[in-house]
Design an enzyme around this catalytic site. Structure first.
Site, PDB file in Angstrom:
ATOM      1  N   GLU A   4      59.805  47.252  62.139  1.00 20.00           N
ATOM      2  CA  GLU A   4      58.459  47.035  61.600  1.00 20.00           C
ATOM      3  C   GLU A   4      58.466  47.398  60.123  1.00 20.00           C
ATOM      4  O   GLU A   4      59.020  48.428  59.737  1.00 20.00           O
ATOM      5  CB  GLU A   4      57.440  47.933  62.309  1.00 20.00           C
ATOM      6  N   HIS A  20      59.479  37.780  63.901  1.00 18.15           N
ATOM      7  CA  HIS A  20      58.649  37.688  65.098  1.00 18.15           C
ATOM      8  C   HIS A  20      58.093  36.272  65.274  1.00 18.15           C
ATOM      9  O   HIS A  20      58.010  35.752  66.378  1.00 18.15           O
ATOM     10  CB  HIS A  20      57.510  38.716  65.011  1.00 18.15           C
ATOM     11  N   ASP A  60      54.195  37.095  61.594  1.00 21.33           N
ATOM     12  CA  ASP A  60      54.992  38.083  60.868  1.00 21.33           C
ATOM     13  C   ASP A  60      56.494  37.846  60.990  1.00 21.33           C
ATOM     14  O   ASP A  60      56.917  37.273  61.981  1.00 21.33           O
ATOM     15  CB  ASP A  60      54.625  39.508  61.341  1.00 21.33           C
TER      16      ASP A  60
HETATM   17 ZN   LIG Z   1      55.422  41.429  65.138  1.00 20.80          ZN
END
Ligand SMILES: [Zn+2]
Length: 237
Positions: A94, A136, A146
């Site tokens: 992330e 993603h 994203d």
């Molecule tokens: Zn994601």
């Protein structure tokens, strides 16, 4: 080079440990929340039922949330080539960024340095193919945007992280916004499936946009043109 890592473990992972050879993918995300601290809290709170192995803060600090050999909950319903539900075969990273739903901003230089450092070490450690370094939105194109069109895929690929095409800017520009015919459209989608994108096309425009966010970042319009077709051909071969 070594980078500062901090540890902030998430309770959200499968209790069964996996073997290192099950790790085949690296998946990038952005956090998609206004404040970094809210994203960190969400990824470490048991009620949220989400997590990732790493989080890269705005200042470049790498936060470890789930050890590599445990399955983190970052990908959700997803597919790539013959793989489904990619959590079990991937490492999730992330990156702190408010994302499209708030104010989508450039990733910071320090974040990009950390992405490079972390990715290179993981790719080496688990022998991950460059074609398996994904966003993603590549593996869940109908749900996710994203890490988005500001993610520096081209730059990273030059340094050994992820795949990029071999076409020149001149060729690309010349073919931008040029129309395609029905056969060419069919070929475009065939190429996408060969690259690895889902064969279940819930929405053509959304899938084209996902492809553009990844490989034609300066024009995201959901329309297939000759430039998109060329890029898809180059990547599918
Ligand atoms: Zn994601």
């Amino acid at each position: 080079m070594s980078m500062k890592k901090v540890f902030n473990y998430s309770p959200n992972f499968d209790s069964n440990k996996r073997k290192s050879n099950q790790i085949k993918f690296l998946i990038f995300h952005y956090t998609g929340m206004k404040k970094e601290i809210d994203a960190i809290n969400r990824l470490t709170k048991i009620q949220s039922e989400v997590s990732s192995h790493y989080l890269i803060k705005k200042n470049g600090t790498i936060m470890v949330m789930v050890p590599d050999l445990y399955v983190a909950w970052h990908a959700g319903k997803s597919s790539w080539k013959s793989f489904k539900s990619l959590n079990k075969n991937s490492i999730g990273i992330e990156i702190s960024n408010p994302g499209h739903e708030h104010t989508y901003i450039n990733f910071s230089k320090k974040q990009i340095q950390s992405i490079l450092y972390l990715s290179k070490s993981l790719i080496k450690k688990y022998n991950i193919k460059s074609s398996n370094v994904l966003g993603h939105s590549d593996i869940a194109p109908f749900r996710k945007k994203d890490p988005g069109e500001k993610f520096p895929w081209k730059h990273l690929s030059k340094l050994g992280v992820g795949k990029w095409h071999t076409l020149s800017n001149k060729i690309l520009k010349k073919n931008r916004m040029k129309k395609i015919n029905i056969n060419e459209e069919k070929n475009f989608f065939k190429n996408l499936f060969m690259i690895g994108y889902s064969k279940k096309v819930l929405n053509k425009k959304t899938l084209v946009s996902a492809f553009q966010r990844r490989y034609r970042q300066n024009l995201i319009n959901g329309k297939i043109d000759q430039e998109c077709l060329l890029i898809s051909k180059n990547l599918a071969k």
